[in-house]
Design a protein around this motif. Structure first.
Motif, PDB file in Angstrom:
ATOM      1  N   ASP A  14       0.722   1.187   3.472  1.00  0.00           N
ATOM      2  CA  ASP A  14       0.983   0.101   2.893  1.00  0.00           C
ATOM      3  C   ASP A  14       0.809  -0.369   1.327  1.00  0.00           C
ATOM      4  O   ASP A  14       0.433  -1.433   1.616  1.00  0.00           O
ATOM      5  N   ASN A  17       3.865  -1.339  -0.973  1.00  0.00           N
ATOM      6  CA  ASN A  17       4.456  -2.601  -0.738  1.00  0.00           C
ATOM      7  C   ASN A  17       3.067  -3.973  -0.536  1.00  0.00           C
ATOM      8  O   ASN A  17       3.821  -4.777  -1.626  1.00  0.00           O
ATOM      9  N   PHE A  18       1.902  -3.815  -0.257  1.00  0.00           N
ATOM     10  CA  PHE A  18       1.081  -4.219  -0.964  1.00  0.00           C
ATOM     11  C   PHE A  18       1.157  -4.972  -2.617  1.00  0.00           C
ATOM     12  O   PHE A  18       1.262  -5.814  -2.804  1.00  0.00           O
ATOM     13  N   TRP A  21       3.917  -7.246  -2.873  1.00  0.00           N
ATOM     14  CA  TRP A  21       3.984  -8.463  -2.896  1.00  0.00           C
ATOM     15  C   TRP A  21       2.437  -8.737  -3.876  1.00  0.00           C
ATOM     16  O   TRP A  21       3.027  -9.904  -4.193  1.00  0.00           O
ATOM     17  N   GLN A  24       5.201  -9.548  -6.793  1.00  0.00           N
ATOM     18  CA  GLN A  24       6.775 -10.540  -6.614  1.00  0.00           C
ATOM     19  C   GLN A  24       5.494 -12.000  -5.734  1.00  0.00           C
ATOM     20  O   GLN A  24       7.174 -12.362  -6.163  1.00  0.00           O
ATOM     21  N   SER A  25       5.194 -11.913  -5.410  1.00  0.00           N
ATOM     22  CA  SER A  25       4.916 -13.006  -4.171  1.00  0.00           C
ATOM     23  C   SER A  25       3.484 -13.331  -4.913  1.00  0.00           C
ATOM     24  O   SER A  25       2.682 -14.848  -5.050  1.00  0.00           O
ATOM     25  N   GLU A  81       0.688 -15.581   4.750  1.00  0.00           N
ATOM     26  CA  GLU A  81       1.510 -14.704   3.833  1.00  0.00           C
ATOM     27  C   GLU A  81       1.471 -12.933   4.779  1.00  0.00           C
ATOM     28  O   GLU A  81       2.106 -12.277   4.807  1.00  0.00           O
ATOM     29  N   LEU A  82       0.435 -13.065   4.245  1.00  0.00           N
ATOM     30  CA  LEU A  82       0.123 -11.664   3.629  1.00  0.00           C
ATOM     31  C   LEU A  82      -0.389 -10.775   5.600  1.00  0.00           C
ATOM     32  O   LEU A  82       0.143  -9.917   5.782  1.00  0.00           O
ATOM     33  N   LEU A  85       2.742 -10.680   6.735  1.00  0.00           N
ATOM     34  CA  LEU A  85       3.949  -9.606   6.636  1.00  0.00           C
ATOM     35  C   LEU A  85       3.061  -7.964   6.943  1.00  0.00           C
ATOM     36  O   LEU A  85       3.766  -7.552   7.214  1.00  0.00           O
TER      37      LEU A  85
END
Length: 105
Positions: A14, A17-18, A21, A24-25, A81-82, A85
């Motif tokens: 992960d 992708n972490f 994230w 981007q977020s 969200e974390l 996700l």
């Protein structure tokens, strides 16, 4: 100045992708109001578990009151969200620190 540090333990599968994230977020959602500034994502090198990577995300706030206001709104939403996700595979804890001196002064 207050430093809000969150340390994350992320499974290797992960980690990419972490980081995406966070960039981007998490960071874009955290800084536009101006309550939190100077975002910095770090990889923790002293970590030795071959199954995971550890990261530290640091942001600064003018006071604990400002940090609390951010967390009640944006911070809480990002935490949910974390968890959603990554299905709670990412473990984390936060530390609130006060800057006493900078540059050794």
């Amino acid at each position: 100045m207050i430093v809000y540090n969150t340390t994350y333990t992320v499974p290797n599968d992960d980690a990419r992708n972490f980081v995406i994230w966070v960039h981007q977020s998490m960071i874009p959602a955290s800084v536009p109001e101006g309550m939190l500034v100077k975002p910095r994502l770090l990889r923790i090198l002293s970590h030795r578990d071959p199954e995971t990577e550890c990261f530290s995300l640091q942001l600064e706030a003018a006071s604990t009151a400002v940090l609390h206001k951010w967390f009640v709104g944006t911070g809480n939403r990002l935490q949910q969200e974390l968890d959603k996700l990554f299905d709670k595979r990412v473990l984390y804890f936060s530390t609130i620190m006060e800057v006493i001196s900078e540059d050794g002064k």
